[in-house]
Design an enzyme around this catalytic site. Structure first.
Site, PDB file in Angstrom:
ATOM      1  N   CYS A 109       0.865  -1.180   0.000  1.00 37.79           N
ATOM      2  CA  CYS A 109       0.000   0.000   0.000  1.00 37.79           C
ATOM      3  C   CYS A 109       0.903   1.232   0.000  1.00 37.79           C
ATOM      4  O   CYS A 109       1.570   1.509   0.999  1.00 37.79           O
ATOM      5  CB  CYS A 109      -0.928   0.010   1.213  1.00 37.79           C
ATOM      6  SG  CYS A 109      -2.001   1.462   1.276  1.00 37.79           S
ATOM      7  N   HIS A 153      -2.139  -5.011 -10.468  1.00 38.17           N
ATOM      8  CA  HIS A 153      -2.949  -3.915 -11.019  1.00 38.17           C
ATOM      9  C   HIS A 153      -3.213  -4.147 -12.491  1.00 38.17           C
ATOM     10  O   HIS A 153      -2.377  -4.693 -13.222  1.00 38.17           O
ATOM     11  CB  HIS A 153      -2.216  -2.576 -10.870  1.00 38.17           C
ATOM     12  CG  HIS A 153      -2.210  -2.046  -9.482  1.00 38.17           C
ATOM     13  ND1 HIS A 153      -3.128  -1.135  -9.021  1.00 38.17           N
ATOM     14  CD2 HIS A 153      -1.394  -2.323  -8.435  1.00 38.17           C
ATOM     15  CE1 HIS A 153      -2.870  -0.856  -7.744  1.00 38.17           C
ATOM     16  NE2 HIS A 153      -1.829  -1.563  -7.373  1.00 38.17           N
ATOM     17  N   GLU A 176      -9.999  -0.387  -5.567  1.00 37.80           N
ATOM     18  CA  GLU A 176      -9.001  -1.177  -4.861  1.00 37.80           C
ATOM     19  C   GLU A 176      -9.545  -2.543  -4.489  1.00 37.80           C
ATOM     20  O   GLU A 176     -10.656  -2.663  -3.971  1.00 37.80           O
ATOM     21  CB  GLU A 176      -8.526  -0.455  -3.596  1.00 37.80           C
ATOM     22  CG  GLU A 176      -7.668   0.763  -3.882  1.00 37.80           C
ATOM     23  CD  GLU A 176      -6.889   1.192  -2.659  1.00 37.80           C
ATOM     24  OE1 GLU A 176      -6.273   0.322  -2.004  1.00 37.80           O
ATOM     25  OE2 GLU A 176      -6.902   2.400  -2.344  1.00 37.80           O
ATOM     26  N   CYS A 229      -4.796   5.894  -4.291  1.00 42.28           N
ATOM     27  CA  CYS A 229      -4.128   4.598  -4.216  1.00 42.28           C
ATOM     28  C   CYS A 229      -2.699   4.786  -4.696  1.00 42.28           C
ATOM     29  O   CYS A 229      -2.465   5.041  -5.887  1.00 42.28           O
ATOM     30  CB  CYS A 229      -4.862   3.564  -5.065  1.00 42.28           C
ATOM     31  SG  CYS A 229      -4.057   1.942  -5.087  1.00 42.28           S
ATOM     32  N   GLY A 231      -1.569   2.116  -7.118  1.00 44.95           N
ATOM     33  CA  GLY A 231      -2.270   2.348  -8.373  1.00 44.95           C
ATOM     34  C   GLY A 231      -1.635   3.461  -9.183  1.00 44.95           C
ATOM     35  O   GLY A 231      -1.514   3.363 -10.409  1.00 44.95           O
TER      36      GLY A 231
END
Length: 269
Positions: A74, A151, A200, A209, A212
């Protein structure tokens, strides 16, 4: 057992941080993490962050999404933890060891080297991950990137009009992604700026994010759409992403502490 916590956020992506580096806590479980994350009956957050001692780094960071599932990485939480720690550090995560450095009310994070092999994402079967021959209604031909977690990135004319609240969970749970996937829809606004929204995995729509942003920037760079350093604008604010010639990604942006409190562990166990 009374347990202290720190409520933090990075661009509105919010966390309940439990610091067990000095004194241990009872075992964290998916049900406890989900109960703490519940915005009606718990403290409320997108992710629960657990800091623990590490044998290979300065400390270990574990990440639990609001559904209770433990995930590998994260980016926004990494900046928040850097701010909390207050010094440069190596941090062990399930997605690999990263380095964090507090800076200007936030942090820079060395997110490591992205992976692009279909089996590294992972996908259920072999295919080109730069321009994937798949589609979900108007979303088609994405790029897949693993930046510690998986992703998929779709480049669209206007990311604001995509029904990500509907298509996001469908793509997240598609059998093509055996470990599920984070879903990014991005609009390239210039050679140095991208607009991004993210669904997410295990958390849903969030205001920002970090992984991301990293995955989307690298995907755009691989396609030749942007320079090697870009601003990524998310609903919660802007991150700067750079992809160095040695292959390592650096993410820079703000983080903040909101407040501190405590709770009874048995209330959520």
């Amino acid at each position: 057992m009374r347990v202290p916590f720190i409520k933090m956020h990075g661009l509105g992506n919010d966390f309940v941080v439990l610091d067990a580096r000095g004194e241990g806590l009872p075992t964290m479980t998916p049900s406890i993490a989900a109960a703490l994350a519940d915005r009606r009956t718990g403290i409320g957050c997108d992710q629960v962050i657990l800091l623990e001692p590490s044998e290979t780094a300065d400390f270990r960071m574990r990440i639990f999404n609001s559904d209770g599932g433990e995930v590998e990485a994260c980016g926004n939480a990494s900046r928040a933890v850097a701010l909390l720690h207050g010094a440069e550090a190596s941090v062990e995560t399930a997605g690999g060891t990263i380095r964090v450095q507090p800076a200007n009310g936030g942090a820079s994070v060395d997110m490591g080297v992205p992976r692009f092999g279909w089996e590294e994402i992972p996908l259920a079967y072999a295919m080109d991950t730069l321009t994937m021959p798949v589609a979900w209604e108007p979303l088609k031909n994405p790029t897949a990137v693993n930046v510690g977690n998986p992703h998929v990135v779709f480049f669209v004319e206007n990311s604001d009009v995509v029904q990500l609240d509907r298509l996001g969970p469908e793509i997240e749970h598609d059998p093509l992604f055996p470990e599920r996937v984070n879903v990014n829809v991005a609009t390239v606004e210039s050679r140095r700026r991208i607009c991004l929204r993210v669904w997410e995995r295990g958390a849903g729509l969030t205001r920002a994010c970090g992984t991301g942003a990293c995955a989307t920037a690298v995907a755009a760079m691989r396609r030749g759409l942007v320079e090697r350093e870009v601003e990524v604008r998310l609903p919660g604010g802007t991150l700067t992403i750079a992809w160095a010639e040695d292959g390592r990604i650096t993410m820079t942006g703000p983080a903040a502490e909101a407040y501190r409190g405590s709770f009874e562990w048995d209330d959520f166990a």
